[in-house]
Motif scaffolding. Sequence first.
Motif, PDB file in Angstrom:
ATOM      1  N   GLY B  19       0.803  -1.216   0.000  1.00 48.95           N
ATOM      2  CA  GLY B  19       0.000   0.000   0.000  1.00 48.95           C
ATOM      3  C   GLY B  19       0.840   1.271   0.000  1.00 48.95           C
ATOM      4  O   GLY B  19       1.673   1.489   0.865  1.00 48.95           O
ATOM      5  N   GLY B  20       0.629   2.101  -0.967  1.00 47.93           N
ATOM      6  CA  GLY B  20       1.164   3.444  -0.950  1.00 47.93           C
ATOM      7  C   GLY B  20       2.612   3.623  -1.368  1.00 47.93           C
ATOM      8  O   GLY B  20       3.061   4.746  -1.520  1.00 47.93           O
ATOM      9  N   VAL B  21       3.356   2.545  -1.574  1.00 53.16           N
ATOM     10  CA  VAL B  21       4.745   2.732  -1.969  1.00 53.16           C
ATOM     11  C   VAL B  21       4.849   3.206  -3.410  1.00 53.16           C
ATOM     12  O   VAL B  21       3.948   3.000  -4.217  1.00 53.16           O
ATOM     13  N   ARG B  22       5.908   3.819  -3.741  1.00 50.63           N
ATOM     14  CA  ARG B  22       6.123   4.296  -5.109  1.00 50.63           C
ATOM     15  C   ARG B  22       7.010   3.316  -5.847  1.00 50.63           C
ATOM     16  O   ARG B  22       7.887   2.678  -5.275  1.00 50.63           O
ATOM     17  N   ARG B  23       6.756   3.207  -7.127  1.00 47.19           N
ATOM     18  CA  ARG B  23       7.567   2.320  -7.952  1.00 47.19           C
ATOM     19  C   ARG B  23       8.372   3.176  -8.913  1.00 47.19           C
ATOM     20  O   ARG B  23       8.028   4.329  -9.180  1.00 47.19           O
ATOM     21  N   ASN B  24       9.397   2.599  -9.442  1.00 48.95           N
ATOM     22  CA  ASN B  24      10.133   3.356 -10.449  1.00 48.95           C
ATOM     23  C   ASN B  24       9.439   3.225 -11.803  1.00 48.95           C
ATOM     24  O   ASN B  24       8.536   2.427 -11.977  1.00 48.95           O
ATOM     25  N   SER B  25       9.886   4.008 -12.692  1.00 47.08           N
ATOM     26  CA  SER B  25       9.230   4.095 -13.996  1.00 47.08           C
ATOM     27  C   SER B  25       9.119   2.743 -14.685  1.00 47.08           C
ATOM     28  O   SER B  25       8.046   2.380 -15.169  1.00 47.08           O
ATOM     29  N   GLU B  26      10.209   2.011 -14.682  1.00 40.10           N
ATOM     30  CA  GLU B  26      10.230   0.719 -15.377  1.00 40.10           C
ATOM     31  C   GLU B  26       9.182  -0.227 -14.810  1.00 40.10           C
ATOM     32  O   GLU B  26       8.496  -0.928 -15.552  1.00 40.10           O
ATOM     33  N   ALA B  27       9.058  -0.264 -13.496  1.00 45.13           N
ATOM     34  CA  ALA B  27       8.133  -1.197 -12.866  1.00 45.13           C
ATOM     35  C   ALA B  27       6.689  -0.893 -13.271  1.00 45.13           C
ATOM     36  O   ALA B  27       5.927  -1.796 -13.606  1.00 45.13           O
ATOM     37  N   THR B  28       6.309   0.380 -13.219  1.00 46.49           N
ATOM     38  CA  THR B  28       4.925   0.693 -13.573  1.00 46.49           C
ATOM     39  C   THR B  28       4.689   0.510 -15.064  1.00 46.49           C
ATOM     40  O   THR B  28       3.617   0.076 -15.476  1.00 46.49           O
ATOM     41  N   ARG B  34       1.466  -5.391 -18.568  1.00 46.31           N
ATOM     42  CA  ARG B  34       0.927  -6.701 -18.204  1.00 46.31           C
ATOM     43  C   ARG B  34      -0.593  -6.645 -18.070  1.00 46.31           C
ATOM     44  O   ARG B  34      -1.313  -7.499 -18.592  1.00 46.31           O
ATOM     45  N   ALA B  35      -1.068  -5.613 -17.373  1.00 48.27           N
ATOM     46  CA  ALA B  35      -2.519  -5.460 -17.226  1.00 48.27           C
ATOM     47  C   ALA B  35      -3.180  -5.274 -18.591  1.00 48.27           C
ATOM     48  O   ALA B  35      -4.252  -5.824 -18.855  1.00 48.27           O
ATOM     49  N   ALA B  57      -3.591  -2.290 -12.758  1.00 45.19           N
ATOM     50  CA  ALA B  57      -2.196  -1.960 -12.460  1.00 45.19           C
ATOM     51  C   ALA B  57      -2.086  -1.089 -11.212  1.00 45.19           C
ATOM     52  O   ALA B  57      -0.982  -0.654 -10.858  1.00 45.19           O
ATOM     53  N   ARG B  58      -3.220  -0.844 -10.546  1.00 44.16           N
ATOM     54  CA  ARG B  58      -3.262  -0.003  -9.339  1.00 44.16           C
ATOM     55  C   ARG B  58      -2.596   1.331  -9.597  1.00 44.16           C
ATOM     56  O   ARG B  58      -1.605   1.704  -8.966  1.00 44.16           O
ATOM     57  N   ILE B  59      -3.189   2.056 -10.530  1.00 44.99           N
ATOM     58  CA  ILE B  59      -2.573   3.290 -10.972  1.00 44.99           C
ATOM     59  C   ILE B  59      -3.657   4.176 -11.572  1.00 44.99           C
ATOM     60  O   ILE B  59      -4.735   3.705 -11.896  1.00 44.99           O
ATOM     61  N   ASP B  60      -3.388   5.450 -11.710  1.00 44.88           N
ATOM     62  CA  ASP B  60      -4.369   6.357 -12.279  1.00 44.88           C
ATOM     63  C   ASP B  60      -4.386   6.230 -13.807  1.00 44.88           C
ATOM     64  O   ASP B  60      -3.346   6.034 -14.431  1.00 44.88           O
ATOM     65  N   ARG B  66       0.455   9.012 -19.905  1.00 47.95           N
ATOM     66  CA  ARG B  66       1.795   9.573 -19.775  1.00 47.95           C
ATOM     67  C   ARG B  66       2.841   8.603 -20.322  1.00 47.95           C
ATOM     68  O   ARG B  66       3.794   8.993 -20.974  1.00 47.95           O
ATOM     69  N   TYR B  67       2.660   7.320 -20.025  1.00 49.02           N
ATOM     70  CA  TYR B  67       3.682   6.347 -20.412  1.00 49.02           C
ATOM     71  C   TYR B  67       3.540   5.859 -21.848  1.00 49.02           C
ATOM     72  O   TYR B  67       4.526   5.539 -22.498  1.00 49.02           O
ATOM     73  N   TYR B  68       2.307   5.782 -22.344  1.00 51.97           N
ATOM     74  CA  TYR B  68       2.126   5.186 -23.667  1.00 51.97           C
ATOM     75  C   TYR B  68       1.445   6.098 -24.684  1.00 51.97           C
ATOM     76  O   TYR B  68       1.197   5.677 -25.811  1.00 51.97           O
TER      77      TYR B  68
END
Lengths: 221, 221
Positions: B19-28, B34-35, B57-60, B66-68
């Motif tokens: 919960g709540g941790v940040r991931r680096n760009s590659e991980a997200t 994958r999702a 992906a538990r993300i906005d 932004r990424y794609y």
Amino acid sequence: MTEGVPERAQNMVAESVAGGVRRNSEATRAAILRAARHRFAADGYDRATIRAIAADARIDPSMVMRYYGSKENLFATAAEFDLRLPDLSDVPADRLGLALVSYFFTRWEGDSTLPALLRTASTNPAGAERMRAIFTTQLGPAVARMVADPDEAPRRAGLVASQLLGVALTRYVLRLPPMVDITPAELIDWLAPTIQRYLRDPTPPFVDHEVSGRNRDRTCH
Amino acid sequence: MTEGVPERAQNMVAESVAGGVRRNSEATRAAILRAARHRFAADGYDRATIRAIAADARIDPSMVMRYYGSKENLFATAAEFDLRLPDLSDVPADRLGLALVSYFFTRWEGDSTLPALLRTASTNPAGAERMRAIFTTQLGPAVARMVADPDEAPRRAGLVASQLLGVALTRYVLRLPPMVDITPAELIDWLAPTIQRYLRDPTPPFVDHEVSGRNRDRTCH
DNA sequence: ACGGTATGCCAACGACTGTTGACTTCCCAA
DNA sequence: TTGGGAAGTCAACAGTCGTTGGCATACCGT
């Protein structure tokens, strides 16, 4: 200068009807159904919009709802699907494949219902369920009358469906060039032996593949 | 008591992340991809929404953009499709069908990319074009190396595709019960002779079907 | 002539979509 | 310590969709 023009319908591929005349209920019902069949066949369930169907039928979208209640109901009646499989009981057993393939081509080449069903069943769960129902209630029993061992009927029917639906997919939906260019007669010559084997040949392996007797398990290479 | 709860994402099949941790760009980026693959495979291009992919992906949803850049671009990279056809040049000519079928099953049974492509290509024109491109640039040349007469390669490749994609359709997408229940090993035994014939057997008709020599034209029954 | 009914159109609602821009939060280097 | 940029959230826009109800027009039996 409020520019409130509601954008005249100027679709070129619409039902031909003299301007402004009224049709009776039966005529518009049929017009809607015809437009729906075309749109569902060309675009699938999701991308075929009620508005587009209504435009093709030169009618207001609300009329579609009045006549058919909902989009799902419209599709249900538009995709009413009867394979109309003929009685093949007097066809000799070694020509069943040829007869079945020939019949399916005379049925498909002029009817866009199958592509419509295929496009829809690929994405819509209800469409897939309908496809399974057609398989179970129509192709299944017909194949059961053609095979030797009734217990093997479902499996053999599945194999037949895999080849015939594969042809429909590649020829009518994906439109792979070689499958589009080939003539029905040539395609029948290629497919008939396949279907014949799925219907009547004994369950493989017929013989142990070739001389080298190792790797009995071919599942994972 | 304005009840302004923005509806917590409680999807059970979501990416597991503390919960709540940040991931680096590659991980997200990887999580999104994958999702996206799962959603595209399960629902097809149209019904797979950016919002659903982002939730998995538990993300906005905006992060996906932004990424794609766009949904179409996301699909393009998610459906990057390499058949990875192995070199079959040292396989004896009479076992090519078996080798090809075996390989395709080891490739498909654990990879949901093909169903995704199939679902999408059925409704999305761009998806169909991508499918044709794969056929032309990957399966076509591979088959060309297997057939005897290079001029017949496209047609034979089309036939091979019709059977293999038909199996993928009925087994993974439509999920016809007999095609789902059958084991890969049995399926390989049934399909290998078909593919073998499409690859190597002479063009039909091998012989004039049966004795009764009439009805030469079988196109329209 | 007239009123009812069948046929059809129009405008709008609410939901959902892809997409955008401003805002917050956190980590890390100087 | 402090700033800058990366990682992520939030709210909203503009568009399309299925669907609805009210309103106009034509037909037809009486």
